[in-house]
Write a protein that holds these residues in place. Structure first.
Motif, PDB file in Angstrom:
ATOM      1  N   ALA A  46       0.859  -1.197   0.000  1.00  0.00           N
ATOM      2  CA  ALA A  46       0.000   0.000   0.000  1.00  0.00           C
ATOM      3  C   ALA A  46       0.888   1.238   0.000  1.00  0.00           C
ATOM      4  O   ALA A  46       1.844   1.316   0.775  1.00  0.00           O
ATOM      5  N   VAL A  47       0.585   2.169  -0.891  1.00  0.00           N
ATOM      6  CA  VAL A  47       1.397   3.384  -0.989  1.00  0.00           C
ATOM      7  C   VAL A  47       0.491   4.619  -1.033  1.00  0.00           C
ATOM      8  O   VAL A  47      -0.687   4.528  -1.354  1.00  0.00           O
ATOM      9  N   THR A  48       1.096   5.771  -0.718  1.00  0.00           N
ATOM     10  CA  THR A  48       0.389   7.041  -0.772  1.00  0.00           C
ATOM     11  C   THR A  48       0.577   7.673  -2.145  1.00  0.00           C
ATOM     12  O   THR A  48       1.680   7.663  -2.688  1.00  0.00           O
ATOM     13  N   GLY A  49      -0.491   8.219  -2.706  1.00  0.00           N
ATOM     14  CA  GLY A  49      -0.363   8.929  -3.975  1.00  0.00           C
ATOM     15  C   GLY A  49      -1.633   9.697  -4.253  1.00  0.00           C
ATOM     16  O   GLY A  49      -2.690   9.384  -3.699  1.00  0.00           O
ATOM     17  N   ASP A  50      -1.490  10.726  -5.096  1.00  0.00           N
ATOM     18  CA  ASP A  50      -2.646  11.551  -5.451  1.00  0.00           C
ATOM     19  C   ASP A  50      -2.946  11.373  -6.939  1.00  0.00           C
ATOM     20  O   ASP A  50      -2.148  11.768  -7.791  1.00  0.00           O
ATOM     21  N   ALA A  51      -4.089  10.804  -7.236  1.00  0.00           N
ATOM     22  CA  ALA A  51      -4.444  10.502  -8.628  1.00  0.00           C
ATOM     23  C   ALA A  51      -4.830  11.743  -9.427  1.00  0.00           C
ATOM     24  O   ALA A  51      -5.069  11.633 -10.632  1.00  0.00           O
ATOM     25  N   THR A  52      -4.878  12.915  -8.800  1.00  0.00           N
ATOM     26  CA  THR A  52      -5.101  14.141  -9.587  1.00  0.00           C
ATOM     27  C   THR A  52      -3.760  14.766  -9.980  1.00  0.00           C
ATOM     28  O   THR A  52      -3.731  15.810 -10.633  1.00  0.00           O
ATOM     29  N   ASP A  53      -2.659  14.125  -9.584  1.00  0.00           N
ATOM     30  CA  ASP A  53      -1.321  14.661  -9.847  1.00  0.00           C
ATOM     31  C   ASP A  53      -0.605  13.727 -10.828  1.00  0.00           C
ATOM     32  O   ASP A  53      -0.229  12.608 -10.464  1.00  0.00           O
ATOM     33  N   SER A  54      -0.432  14.186 -12.058  1.00  0.00           N
ATOM     34  CA  SER A  54       0.127  13.294 -13.086  1.00  0.00           C
ATOM     35  C   SER A  54       1.561  12.887 -12.768  1.00  0.00           C
ATOM     36  O   SER A  54       2.005  11.806 -13.160  1.00  0.00           O
ATOM     37  N   ASP A  55       2.307  13.747 -12.046  1.00  0.00           N
ATOM     38  CA  ASP A  55       3.679  13.365 -11.660  1.00  0.00           C
ATOM     39  C   ASP A  55       3.652  12.160 -10.729  1.00  0.00           C
ATOM     40  O   ASP A  55       4.433  11.221 -10.870  1.00  0.00           O
ATOM     41  N   ILE A  81     -14.093  16.147  -9.839  1.00  0.00           N
ATOM     42  CA  ILE A  81     -12.707  15.744  -9.610  1.00  0.00           C
ATOM     43  C   ILE A  81     -12.382  14.477 -10.412  1.00  0.00           C
ATOM     44  O   ILE A  81     -11.230  14.224 -10.766  1.00  0.00           O
ATOM     45  N   LEU A  82     -13.425  13.714 -10.761  1.00  0.00           N
ATOM     46  CA  LEU A  82     -13.210  12.501 -11.563  1.00  0.00           C
ATOM     47  C   LEU A  82     -12.559  12.819 -12.907  1.00  0.00           C
ATOM     48  O   LEU A  82     -11.764  12.024 -13.420  1.00  0.00           O
ATOM     49  N   THR A  83     -12.902  13.964 -13.487  1.00  0.00           N
ATOM     50  CA  THR A  83     -12.291  14.301 -14.777  1.00  0.00           C
ATOM     51  C   THR A  83     -10.834  14.727 -14.590  1.00  0.00           C
ATOM     52  O   THR A  83      -9.990  14.455 -15.432  1.00  0.00           O
ATOM     53  N   GLU A  84     -10.554  15.379 -13.449  1.00  0.00           N
ATOM     54  CA  GLU A  84      -9.149  15.707 -13.144  1.00  0.00           C
ATOM     55  C   GLU A  84      -8.341  14.434 -12.968  1.00  0.00           C
ATOM     56  O   GLU A  84      -7.190  14.339 -13.401  1.00  0.00           O
ATOM     57  N   MET A  85      -8.949  13.464 -12.284  1.00  0.00           N
ATOM     58  CA  MET A  85      -8.253  12.184 -12.102  1.00  0.00           C
ATOM     59  C   MET A  85      -7.984  11.544 -13.460  1.00  0.00           C
ATOM     60  O   MET A  85      -6.881  11.053 -13.716  1.00  0.00           O
ATOM     61  N   MET A  86      -9.002  11.530 -14.321  1.00  0.00           N
ATOM     62  CA  MET A  86      -8.824  10.886 -15.629  1.00  0.00           C
ATOM     63  C   MET A  86      -7.699  11.572 -16.413  1.00  0.00           C
ATOM     64  O   MET A  86      -6.835  10.893 -17.000  1.00  0.00           O
ATOM     65  N   ASP A  87      -7.709  12.901 -16.448  1.00  0.00           N
ATOM     66  CA  ASP A  87      -6.644  13.627 -17.160  1.00  0.00           C
ATOM     67  C   ASP A  87      -5.262  13.261 -16.605  1.00  0.00           C
ATOM     68  O   ASP A  87      -4.324  12.996 -17.360  1.00  0.00           O
ATOM     69  N   ALA A  88      -5.147  13.268 -15.281  1.00  0.00           N
ATOM     70  CA  ALA A  88      -3.842  13.022 -14.652  1.00  0.00           C
ATOM     71  C   ALA A  88      -3.403  11.566 -14.848  1.00  0.00           C
ATOM     72  O   ALA A  88      -2.218  11.301 -15.079  1.00  0.00           O
ATOM     73  N   VAL A  89      -4.347  10.647 -14.785  1.00  0.00           N
ATOM     74  CA  VAL A  89      -3.987   9.230 -14.947  1.00  0.00           C
ATOM     75  C   VAL A  89      -3.518   8.977 -16.382  1.00  0.00           C
ATOM     76  O   VAL A  89      -2.488   8.334 -16.610  1.00  0.00           O
ATOM     77  N   ILE A  90      -4.239   9.513 -17.354  1.00  0.00           N
ATOM     78  CA  ILE A  90      -3.828   9.312 -18.754  1.00  0.00           C
ATOM     79  C   ILE A  90      -2.434   9.916 -18.985  1.00  0.00           C
ATOM     80  O   ILE A  90      -1.548   9.271 -19.556  1.00  0.00           O
TER      81      ILE A  90
END
Ligand SMILES: NC(=O)c1ccc[n+]([C@@H]2O[C@H](COP(=O)([O-])OP(=O)(O)OC[C@H]3O[C@@H](n4cnc5c(N)ncnc54)[C@H](OP(=O)(O)O)[C@@H]3O)[C@@H](O)[C@H]2O)c1
Length: 212
Positions: A46-55, A81-90
């Motif tokens: 298990a790790v910490t991460g922010d899915a709205t951050d593409s880095d 925020i779901l669309t921000e997540m999608m943008d950052a994940v892609i």
């Protein structure tokens, strides 16, 4: 497979982590909290991460074979925020050179008739509309990502903890209902469907509905 699971601490995420591990995959489970209750397996971290951050996504995805998302907005966040997540994940996947993505979407955009989506029906609960619209917007973003091998899998209209029956059906862009007209899937069976899609040899670029 070495799988990055975004949203691993969530209700669907925890069951998906268990399903992946039971099938012999190695799982890195991401959430902002960085903790996943009740999972003790040598192949899980298990790790910490922010899915709205593409880095963050790029760093975390590097070295994995595929990314599975069971991300969802918190109660205190706008569903958009779901669309921000999608943008950052892609963007993150592209940087990490990972091209397989299986995304947990929403049932609202599935068709219940030739021209009608579930969200457009009179019975669709008003309080679910914002998150259902955000999930459709996220799908629209994903559908443009032609360089990724993606699958967008939506639960049934109702998804609950429930029994793991091992049986489910899918339909392309359609709401799956049973003989009584109910659309239901347990979270454990949905996790099976997600992992089946991940393992499918001929991955499909599709918006799939699921149901028992
Ligand atoms: N019928 C339907 O269409 C239907 C029904 C239910 C659910 N769904 C969809 O299925 C998805 C998952 O649902 P769920 O009930 O399992 O959600 P959930 O229990 O709220 O879990 C969401 C997960 O996402 C993580 N998360 C949220 N924001 C994050 C961020 N910025 N970075 C990293 N991780 C983040 C959460 O952990 P942290 O908060 O610790 O970060 C948690 O692990 C949602 O997209 C939801 O809309 C659809």
């Amino acid at each position: 497979m070495n799988v990055l699971l975004l949203g691993a601490s969530g209700r669907i995420g925890q069951r998906t982590a268990t399903e992946l591990l039971d099938r012999g995959h190695a799982v890195t489970g991401v959430s902002r909290s960085g903790t996943v209750e009740g999972l003790d397996d040598d192949e899980f971290v298990a790790v910490t991460g922010d899915a709205t951050d593409s880095d963050d996504v790029a760093k975390l995805a590097t070295g994995h074979d595929a990314v599975v998302s069971t991300l969802g907005p918190s109660d205190d966040e706008s569903p958009e925020i779901l669309t921000e997540m999608m943008d950052a994940v892609i963007a993150g996947l592209r940087r990490a050179a990972v091209d397989r993505l299986v995304w947990t979407g929403g049932a609202g955009g599935l068709k219940v008739g030739p021209e009608t989506m579930l969200i457009e029906t009179d019975d669709f609960p008003e309080e679910w509309e914002p998150v259902a619209r955000a999930a459709i917007d996220a799908y629209d973003i994903l559908s443009e990502a032609e360089d990724l091998t993606w699958t967008y899998l939506a639960p049934a209209a109702v998804i609950e903890p429930g029994e793991r029956t091992g049986e489910y059906r899918t339909a392309e862009r359609e709401l799956v209902t049973n003989d009584e007209g109910d659309s239901y899937i347990s979270m454990a069976d949905f996790a099976i469907a997600l992992v089946d899609e991940l393992e499918a040899e001929n991955a499909i670029y599709a918006y799939l509905g699921t149901g028992n």
